[in-house]
Motif scaffolding. Structure first.
Motif, short mmCIF file in Angstrom:
data_model
loop_
_atom_site.label_atom_id
_atom_site.label_comp_id
_atom_site.label_asym_id
_atom_site.label_seq_id
_atom_site.Cartn_x
_atom_site.Cartn_y
_atom_site.Cartn_z
N ASN A 171 -28.12 30.92 26.49
CA ASN A 171 -27.23 31.51 27.19
C ASN A 171 -26.63 32.82 26.82
O ASN A 171 -26.10 33.68 27.45
CB ASN A 171 -26.18 30.55 27.20
CG ASN A 171 -26.19 29.16 27.82
OD1 ASN A 171 -27.32 29.29 28.63
ND2 ASN A 171 -25.66 28.24 27.78
N ARG A 172 -26.81 33.15 25.38
CA ARG A 172 -26.37 34.32 24.86
C ARG A 172 -27.16 35.34 25.24
O ARG A 172 -26.60 36.40 25.47
CB ARG A 172 -26.39 33.84 23.17
CG ARG A 172 -26.02 35.10 22.40
CD ARG A 172 -26.11 34.79 20.95
NE ARG A 172 -25.66 35.88 20.11
CZ ARG A 172 -25.96 35.97 18.64
NH1 ARG A 172 -26.99 35.15 18.33
NH2 ARG A 172 -25.36 36.95 17.97
N ARG A 173 -28.37 35.23 25.28
CA ARG A 173 -29.30 36.44 25.58
C ARG A 173 -28.91 36.78 27.13
O ARG A 173 -29.20 37.83 27.58
CB ARG A 173 -30.80 35.79 25.45
CG ARG A 173 -31.77 37.01 25.94
CD ARG A 173 -33.02 36.81 25.78
NE ARG A 173 -34.00 37.92 25.72
CZ ARG A 173 -34.05 38.89 25.05
NH1 ARG A 173 -33.29 38.70 23.81
NH2 ARG A 173 -35.03 39.74 25.26
N ASP A 175 -21.23 35.95 18.85
CA ASP A 175 -20.81 34.73 18.27
C ASP A 175 -22.32 33.95 17.98
O ASP A 175 -22.94 33.59 18.86
CB ASP A 175 -19.88 33.74 19.00
CG ASP A 175 -19.57 32.49 18.34
OD1 ASP A 175 -20.14 32.30 17.01
OD2 ASP A 175 -18.85 31.98 18.66
N GLU A 176 -22.38 33.94 16.77
CA GLU A 176 -23.88 33.31 16.41
C GLU A 176 -23.97 31.73 16.84
O GLU A 176 -24.89 31.29 16.70
CB GLU A 176 -23.93 33.35 14.73
CG GLU A 176 -24.07 34.76 14.09
CD GLU A 176 -25.52 35.53 14.77
OE1 GLU A 176 -26.49 34.72 15.03
OE2 GLU A 176 -25.53 36.72 14.35
N ASN A 177 -22.83 31.16 16.97
CA ASN A 177 -22.72 29.75 17.43
C ASN A 177 -23.11 29.66 18.85
O ASN A 177 -23.28 28.42 19.37
CB ASN A 177 -21.29 29.09 17.12
CG ASN A 177 -21.06 29.10 15.62
OD1 ASN A 177 -21.93 28.63 14.61
ND2 ASN A 177 -19.88 29.43 15.07
#
Length: 575
Positions: free
Chosen positions: A503-505, A496-498
């Motif tokens: 945190n995403r990494r 999710d790009e949002n």
């Protein structure tokens, strides 16, 4: 605690590989040091046998066949034959040095309901004891998990287990008392002949007397009372499983010669019993099966009587050294050869080429105990006789990560992070903390590779005889499918790009590591199930590559082959 469990799981897997490499290194070094020489070993007919036992094998004790409670032999031996007749004793396909091999012996695990025993990358699942007074598990139709004859067999083995629990405890306590007395006497005087020094005579245990008649039995310093019909709970659970072994030397075409001492053919090579509670004892019941006589004019009963008489004379049960010497003068090569054709257990100090080994002949019905730290500091092997043999090896297995209760709690822990919106009929992850996500993916892998695939690789073979594990494994597979859903939900968050970049990494890194491990392990298990050895097994025993599903299976949120998903997550991390 959760973090420690996770680390322990992966540490155990690494330790197993490191341990195998270390064993191979030590073995090569030992054989190089020996060259063409052989280390000496002693049998009961050899001078110095008693002294060697006293000085280097003090944790070994023997309970001879005639000293077990009345009727126990018949019940236990009938139980072992029942297990064999029902086809419960099977050769395990184990992993040694990155390749699959069949064990030389046929085995089954009997013990506490829900317990397992893991060795050589193989998990064995218990057939439950079926103790007296326990109802036992039943299926939807109210049918018991085992047929009557198998339940009775397991009850007999439970009775033997209870006897061992009590007997080993009493003998350990008795030795402690004798050592204390000896230390006290030594501090005042030099012990005279006949005082309670430990000897082979002490460790040839006397038959338990009735409690009200307990008195000096005349068997050295060993005083032992019988196990009560209902041992204390803590004592009754001392041994939690028994590994039943069946060995037929006529069917073992590739028995190796014992390499260090020249003891003869080995049915089981040198080893420590592994994955046991540290310093816990091991108790073994040995039963040599009836066989056709091989010598003219000598029946099997006569042969057993001779062996029994010889062992009674030579193992020091109330016999002086002078008497042994007189009787031993008549023991020539024929007697030594007779001793060699009976089953024996060999013992040695681990990785030691200076201390002589010990070869202990086993009469049918004999038991031996390895107590104190003997299993840790010494190794033992089983030397083949000329008849078939059962053994019931009772042990205290490590149960911190090897019980059904443990893995069910782990499943519950993971599923706590799955939130279901009943109104919208949707699911989501309750917490996205990296530590929580890491824990869940670790549990996911543990359930799939340490339990489900282990069960379908070999554990489900026993479902023909006992359905105890069927319902728990069905529920575990349902829980695992929910964990597949949780991994898919994590993938959605990562892609999710949002999602916050930092945190995403971190989440992507956790997911990538979990998926990569999963992909590798799935391929390993697939290869094992399709190996040439696995293909030789009949359908009811052949490994099953399960869980397995096709790419278009609507019930599964992720594909079996994770290659594409791994590439997608890797590309995210490269951005």
């Amino acid at each position: 605690m959760k973090s420690r469990q996770r680390k322990q799981y992966f540490r155990n897997m690494k330790r197993s590989d490191d341990s195998e490499r270390e064993k191979r290194r030590k073995r090569r070094r030992l054989l190089q040091e020996l060259g063409e020489q052989r280390i000496p070993y002693l049998s009961p007919t050899d001078p110095g046998y008693q002294e060697l036992w006293d000085s280097s094998y003090a944790g070994l004790a023997v309970r001879q066949s005639g000293t077990l409670p009345d009727g126990l032999h018949e019940r236990v031996q009938s139980a072992l034959i029942t297990l064999q007749r029902r086809g419960c004793l099977l050769r395990d396909l184990v992993r040694v040095r990155d390749r699959d091999v069949f064990t030389a012996v046929s085995r089954a695990l009997v013990g506490q309901p829900g317990y397992t025993y893991r060795y050589l990358d193989t998990r064995l699942f218990t057939i439950p004891w079926h103790c007296e007074g326990e109802e036992g598990q039943k299926d939807e139709k109210g049918k018991p998990c085992c047929e009557t004859d198998l339940r009775d067999a397991c009850k007999a083995l439970s009775e033997l287990n209870q006897f061992f629990c009590t007997d080993v405890k009493q003998q350990t306590n008795a030795r402690g008392v004798k050592r204390s007395r000896s230390e006290t006497e030594n501090s005042e005087d030099t012990p005279e002949e006949g005082t309670c020094d430990e000897s082979v005579k002490d460790r040839l245990l006397a038959k338990p007397e009735k409690e009200e008649d307990e008195e000096d039995s005349g068997q050295g310093c060993s005083h032992s009372s019988p196990p009560s019909s209902t041992p204390p709970p803590a004592l009754a659970s001392q041994f939690n499983v028994t590994l039943i072994n069946y060995m037929d030397p006529t069917a073992m075409t590739q028995l190796k010669e014992e390499p260090y001492y020249g003891m003869g053919k080995m049915a089981v090579g040198w080893h420590h019993d592994e994955n046991l509670v540290p310093l816990s004892p091991v108790a073994v019941y040995s039963y040599s099966c009836p066989a056709e006589p091989k010598n003219e004019g000598v029946t099997e009963k006569d042969g057993e009587e001779q062996i029994k008489e010889k062992e009674t004379e030579t193992e020091g049960e109330g016999t002086s050294k002078e008497e042994l010497k007189e009787k031993g003068e008549g023991l020539g090569k024929e007697e030594v050869e007779k001793q060699k054709v009976c089953w024996r257990v060999g013992l040695k100090v681990a990785w030691d080429i200076h201390t002589p080994g010990l070869a202990l002949p086993l009469q049918s019905g004999d038991c031996y105990y390895m107590t104190d730290d003997l299993n840790r500091t010494h190794q033992h092997c089983v030397l083949a006789g000329d008849t078939a043999r059962f053994s019931s090896t009772h042990r205290v297995v490590q149960c911190s990560t090897g019980t059904l209760d443990y893995i069910q709690n782990r499943c519950s822990e993971a599923l706590e992070n799955l939130h279901t919106d009943t109104e919208k009929n949707t699911k989501s992850l309750s917490c996205l903390l990296p530590s929580t996500l890491q824990c869940i993916e670790d549990i996911h892998n543990e359930v799939e590779f340490e339990w489900l695939r282990q069960y379908w690789f070999q554990g489900r073979r026993y479902a023909r005889f006992c359905s105890w594990w069927t319902k728990p494994m069905e529920q575990m597979e349902k829980d695992w499918k929910e964990m597949e859903r949780m991994t898919q939900l994590l993938l959605v968050v990562v892609e999710d790009e949002n999602t916050a970049q930092e945190n995403r990494r971190e989440m992507a890194d956790i997911l990538l590591n979990a998926l990569t491990d999963r992909q590798q392990h799935r391929q390993t298990w697939k290869d094992r199930c399709q190996s040439s050895l696995a293909q030789t097994l009949p359908p009811e025993e052949a490994p099953v590559d399960r869980p397995y599903w096709s790419k278009d299976d609507p019930d599964m949120p992720l594909p079996f082959d994770l290659s594409d998903i791994i590439n997608r997550v890797e590309s995210l991390l490269w951005r």
